[in-house]
Motif scaffolding. Structure first.
Motif, PDB file in Angstrom:
ATOM      1  N   ASN A  11      15.521   8.969  16.897  1.00  0.00           N
ATOM      2  CA  ASN A  11      15.644   7.317  15.825  1.00  0.00           C
ATOM      3  C   ASN A  11      15.463   7.537  14.494  1.00  0.00           C
ATOM      4  OD1 ASN A  11      14.483   5.477  18.258  1.00  0.00           O
ATOM      5  ND2 ASN A  11      11.895   6.781  17.415  1.00  0.00           N
ATOM      6  N   ASN A  12      16.373   8.386  14.505  1.00  0.00           N
ATOM      7  CA  ASN A  12      16.899   9.234  13.113  1.00  0.00           C
ATOM      8  C   ASN A  12      18.037   8.083  12.391  1.00  0.00           C
ATOM      9  OD1 ASN A  12      18.229  10.526  11.116  1.00  0.00           O
ATOM     10  ND2 ASN A  12      18.077  12.071  11.357  1.00  0.00           N
ATOM     11  N   ASN A  13      18.102   7.543  11.937  1.00  0.00           N
ATOM     12  CA  ASN A  13      19.464   6.379  11.247  1.00  0.00           C
ATOM     13  C   ASN A  13      20.281   6.668  10.422  1.00  0.00           C
ATOM     14  OD1 ASN A  13      18.667   4.374  13.524  1.00  0.00           O
ATOM     15  ND2 ASN A  13      17.319   3.383  12.172  1.00  0.00           N
ATOM     16  N   SER A  14      19.958   7.700  10.207  1.00  0.00           N
ATOM     17  CA  SER A  14      20.618   8.419   8.070  1.00  0.00           C
ATOM     18  C   SER A  14      21.936   9.334   9.007  1.00  0.00           C
ATOM     19  CB  SER A  14      19.896   8.612   7.183  1.00  0.00           C
ATOM     20  OG  SER A  14      18.944  10.079   7.899  1.00  0.00           O
ATOM     21  N   GLU A  15      22.041   9.540  10.321  1.00  0.00           N
ATOM     22  CA  GLU A  15      23.068  10.366  11.339  1.00  0.00           C
ATOM     23  C   GLU A  15      24.136  10.033  12.185  1.00  0.00           C
ATOM     24  OE1 GLU A  15      22.636  14.206  11.187  1.00  0.00           O
ATOM     25  OE2 GLU A  15      20.875  14.239   9.552  1.00  0.00           O
ATOM     26  N   SER A  16      24.881  10.847  12.255  1.00  0.00           N
ATOM     27  CA  SER A  16      26.158  10.089  13.087  1.00  0.00           C
ATOM     28  C   SER A  16      25.595   9.679  14.611  1.00  0.00           C
ATOM     29  CB  SER A  16      27.406  10.965  12.765  1.00  0.00           C
ATOM     30  OG  SER A  16      27.070  12.009  13.670  1.00  0.00           O
ATOM     31  N   ASN A  19      25.841  13.311  15.831  1.00  0.00           N
ATOM     32  CA  ASN A  19      25.194  14.949  15.469  1.00  0.00           C
ATOM     33  C   ASN A  19      23.658  14.753  15.954  1.00  0.00           C
ATOM     34  OD1 ASN A  19      26.799  15.844  13.881  1.00  0.00           O
ATOM     35  ND2 ASN A  19      25.902  14.890  11.878  1.00  0.00           N
TER      36      ASN A  19
END
Length: 101
Positions: A11-16, A19
């Protein structure tokens, strides 16, 4: 805890996306995570009761769909047995069945 960690990674939207996949793969394939996720957390007694519940469910569904609790038997087997019983019963009733021992 480990499952939540994996969900947090996905759910990490800050990573590509690359990644995220790499990080998920690294965490998921670690021995620690696989070992924790694969363990049974229920006691042996609770697992036994769950298994009994599954078997009873199979029996009830079989009774509703095939008319028999014998969920391991096919529709054809049950039909054949029913026909055999019907034929035997009608022959006995009509007196045409010759029973020799």
């Amino acid at each position: 805890k480990k499952v939540n960690e994996l969900l947090r990674i996905t759910n990490n939207n800050s990573e590509s996306l690359s990644n995220i996949i790499t990080s998920f793969n690294k965490h998921f394939n670690s021995y620690d995570t696989r070992n924790i996720i694969s363990k049974h957390r229920d006691s042996a007694g609770l697992r036994f009761l769950k298994n009994i519940g599954h078997i009873l469910t199979f029996g009830i569904v079989s009774k509703l769909t095939k008319g028999s609790f014998a969920f391991w038997k096919s529709h054809g087997e049950l039909a054949l047995k029913s026909i055999e019983v019907s034929v035997d019963s009608s022959l006995i009733i009509s007196g045409r069945l010759d029973i020799r021992y």
